[in-house]
Design an enzyme around this catalytic site. Structure first.
Site, mmCIF file in Angstrom:
data_model
loop_
_atom_site.group_PDB
_atom_site.id
_atom_site.type_symbol
_atom_site.label_atom_id
_atom_site.label_comp_id
_atom_site.label_asym_id
_atom_site.label_seq_id
_atom_site.Cartn_x
_atom_site.Cartn_y
_atom_site.Cartn_z
ATOM 1 N NE ARG A 102 -2.075 1.199 3.753
ATOM 2 C CZ ARG A 102 -2.657 1.148 4.948
ATOM 3 N NH1 ARG A 102 -3.950 0.913 5.017
ATOM 4 N NH2 ARG A 102 -1.950 1.274 6.052
ATOM 5 C CB THR A 106 -2.217 7.444 -2.805
ATOM 6 O OG1 THR A 106 -1.631 6.155 -3.078
ATOM 7 C CG2 THR A 106 -1.263 8.535 -3.275
ATOM 8 C CG ASP A 197 1.605 -3.891 9.915
ATOM 9 O OD1 ASP A 197 1.920 -5.077 9.635
ATOM 10 O OD2 ASP A 197 1.702 -2.956 9.113
ATOM 11 C CG ASP A 200 5.085 -4.405 11.220
ATOM 12 O OD1 ASP A 200 5.844 -4.869 10.348
ATOM 13 O OD2 ASP A 200 4.797 -3.198 11.305
#
Length: 206
Positions: A102, A106, A197, A200
């Protein structure tokens, strides 16, 4: 698009472990694997089967076997956290990989890797644990369709309403299986309350 919201006591249990910020990487990976099995059980309830004649130790018997081969496609890298469970349970399985990242400014998806097996006439399961904006999963499904895939199911641990809306708009012909539908996305496009996340936490990175 059909959306299946997994409602199960075990799903609630393992989802709580995944959400807890004190859960270490080892516990997190274990809970993710178990969650993948729960999602897969829901997603495969209606797979077509064919009769198979066998002999039990006592008598002839006509059993059942899964009729079509399957393909699992984890969206890298977080999707790898669901792959081990899928491989341990689903017969006649091949694996493809789609790398999507990603753009943090944006939120649009950008691909960096795609390697897929033969997809024709296969049951296809896309593994994308976090359905946030929907951009990455929508992109991955588009790649699968371009490669000849159909009969596509997406397995997600946590989904946001925005991601579901995007996926329904882009790919109304697929099925979505999710353990939970959370409240919203924050300003950084993370699911709230979410679990942080996924990549992670699976791999112990920051």
């Amino acid at each position: 698009m059909e959306v299946f919201h997994l409602e199960h006591s075990l799903s609630d249990h393992y989802l709580t472990i995944l959400r807890d910020k004190s859960t270490d990487s080892h516990q997190f990976r274990s809970a993710a694997r178990k969650m993948s099995l729960l999602l897969l059980m829901e997603a495969t309830k209606e797979l077509s089967t064919s009769d198979k004649k066998i002999e039990t130790p006592l008598a002839p018997f006509i059993g059942k076997e899964i009729e079509r081969e399957s393909v699992a496609v984890p969206v890298l890298r977080a999707g790898l956290g669901l792959l081990d469970g899928i491989q341990s349970l689903l017969p006649n399985l091949s694996v493809g990989y789609i790398g999507v990242q990603r753009n943090e400014k944006t939120s649009n998806p950008e691909d960096y890797y795609c390697k897929l097996p033969d997809l024709k006439n296969k049951n296809i399961f896309v593994l994308e644990p976090m359905l946030a904006t929907g951009g990455s999963l929508s992109f991955a499904v588009s790649q699968i369709k371009k490669a000849g895939g159909s009969n596509i199911s997406a397995l997600c641990v946590v989904s946001a309403p925005e991601g579901i809306e995007r996926l329904n708009k882009d790919h109304p012909d697929i099925k979505l299986y999710t353990a939970t539908i959370d409240d919203e996305l924050n300003d950084n496009w993370y699911i709230v309350p979410g679990l942080g996340d996924m990549g992670d936490r699976l791999f112990g990175t920051i």
